[in-house]
Design a protein around this motif. Sequence first.
Motif, PDB file in Angstrom:
ATOM      1  N   MET A  71      39.912  73.086 -34.629  1.00 57.91           N
ATOM      2  CA  MET A  71      40.560  74.178 -35.342  1.00 57.91           C
ATOM      3  C   MET A  71      40.993  73.738 -36.740  1.00 57.91           C
ATOM      4  SD  MET A  71      42.570  76.172 -32.355  1.00 57.91           S
ATOM      5  CE  MET A  71      42.639  77.705 -33.225  1.00 57.91           C
ATOM      6  N   GLN A  72      41.511  72.511 -36.855  1.00 53.79           N
ATOM      7  CA  GLN A  72      41.910  71.995 -38.173  1.00 53.79           C
ATOM      8  C   GLN A  72      40.693  71.877 -39.091  1.00 53.79           C
ATOM      9  OE1 GLN A  72      44.809  71.643 -39.362  1.00 53.79           O
ATOM     10  NE2 GLN A  72      46.204  71.451 -37.639  1.00 53.79           N
ATOM     11  N   ALA A  74      38.035  73.727 -38.907  1.00 52.41           N
ATOM     12  CA  ALA A  74      37.676  75.099 -39.282  1.00 52.41           C
ATOM     13  C   ALA A  74      38.599  75.614 -40.377  1.00 52.41           C
ATOM     14  CB  ALA A  74      37.736  76.011 -38.056  1.00 52.41           C
ATOM     15  N   ILE A  75      39.875  75.261 -40.310  1.00 52.76           N
ATOM     16  CA  ILE A  75      40.835  75.684 -41.336  1.00 52.76           C
ATOM     17  C   ILE A  75      40.500  75.016 -42.665  1.00 52.76           C
ATOM     18  CG2 ILE A  75      43.257  75.454 -42.075  1.00 52.76           C
ATOM     19  CD1 ILE A  75      43.983  75.824 -39.052  1.00 52.76           C
ATOM     20  N   HIS A  84      37.511  83.624 -43.022  1.00 52.55           N
ATOM     21  CA  HIS A  84      37.805  82.229 -42.721  1.00 52.55           C
ATOM     22  C   HIS A  84      38.544  82.098 -41.386  1.00 52.55           C
ATOM     23  CE1 HIS A  84      40.593  78.662 -43.589  1.00 52.55           C
ATOM     24  NE2 HIS A  84      39.423  78.156 -43.305  1.00 52.55           N
ATOM     25  N   PHE A  85      39.224  83.149 -40.982  1.00 56.09           N
ATOM     26  CA  PHE A  85      39.985  83.141 -39.735  1.00 56.09           C
ATOM     27  C   PHE A  85      39.059  83.160 -38.512  1.00 56.09           C
ATOM     28  CE2 PHE A  85      43.227  85.407 -36.907  1.00 56.09           C
ATOM     29  CZ  PHE A  85      44.010  84.277 -36.756  1.00 56.09           C
ATOM     30  N   VAL A  88      38.145  79.793 -37.068  1.00 58.97           N
ATOM     31  CA  VAL A  88      39.322  79.150 -36.465  1.00 58.97           C
ATOM     32  C   VAL A  88      39.485  79.655 -35.033  1.00 58.97           C
ATOM     33  CG1 VAL A  88      41.836  78.883 -36.608  1.00 58.97           C
ATOM     34  CG2 VAL A  88      40.442  78.837 -38.698  1.00 58.97           C
ATOM     35  N   MET A 134      49.142  79.037 -36.451  1.00 60.68           N
ATOM     36  CA  MET A 134      48.480  80.329 -36.567  1.00 60.68           C
ATOM     37  C   MET A 134      49.337  81.319 -37.357  1.00 60.68           C
ATOM     38  SD  MET A 134      46.866  82.790 -33.604  1.00 60.68           S
ATOM     39  CE  MET A 134      45.586  81.650 -33.110  1.00 60.68           C
ATOM     40  N   MET A 137      49.098  80.672 -41.055  1.00 62.39           N
ATOM     41  CA  MET A 137      47.831  81.146 -41.596  1.00 62.39           C
ATOM     42  C   MET A 137      47.861  82.667 -41.770  1.00 62.39           C
ATOM     43  SD  MET A 137      44.006  80.826 -40.009  1.00 62.39           S
ATOM     44  CE  MET A 137      44.026  79.070 -40.052  1.00 62.39           C
TER      45      MET A 137
END
Length: 197
Positions: A71-72, A74-75, A84-85, A88, A134, A137
Amino acid sequence: MRKVDHDSRREEVAEAAARLIAEKGLEALTTRALAKSLGCSIGVLSHYFSSKEEIVIAAFRWADQRIDLRMQEAIAHGNPSLDHFFPVIKAGLPLDEESDLEWRVRLNLHTFALTHSDSLRAEREKDQQFHELMEGMIRSLQQQGQLRSDLSAEDITNVAFDLVIGAAKNLVLRPFAEREARAEYLFRLIEQLRPPA
């Protein structure tokens, strides 16, 4: 030097425990079975962990760290936008063998944690960290006008968090070939969070 070796060996034990849990269930995680899978004695295991619950918590953390890392990544790979979300969320779902293993560990440990206070505390702490990541973000996306601002960031986070965990549980029960298509509804729901043009 010995500290690195000790930490490395603990990580190896945690991974082996996680794999046993994912493949055979939590009831298969005995010190005997774990020692056998590692090719060591039960006494060696007790040098690294003082109880089965410590081993279970280490397995949980091993699986969670791998999910977090994806996930990091992907961020980090993308501009802050609703598009972009999507990666994640996708990184948090069991859509391949690696993430399937991690979710099988997590799901086994959810039940264990209900009756083991240290495990429950570890799981709650991890959930809180993920929730905060989350929500941060989502707030950022709202401030940039990428996400509807008529809904609270906290509400969006709670819904997204619950949807991902529920979807992950349901996806683990399905054959891999069906999982991507089954998860598409999540992305359609997220799409509805775009502000009006």
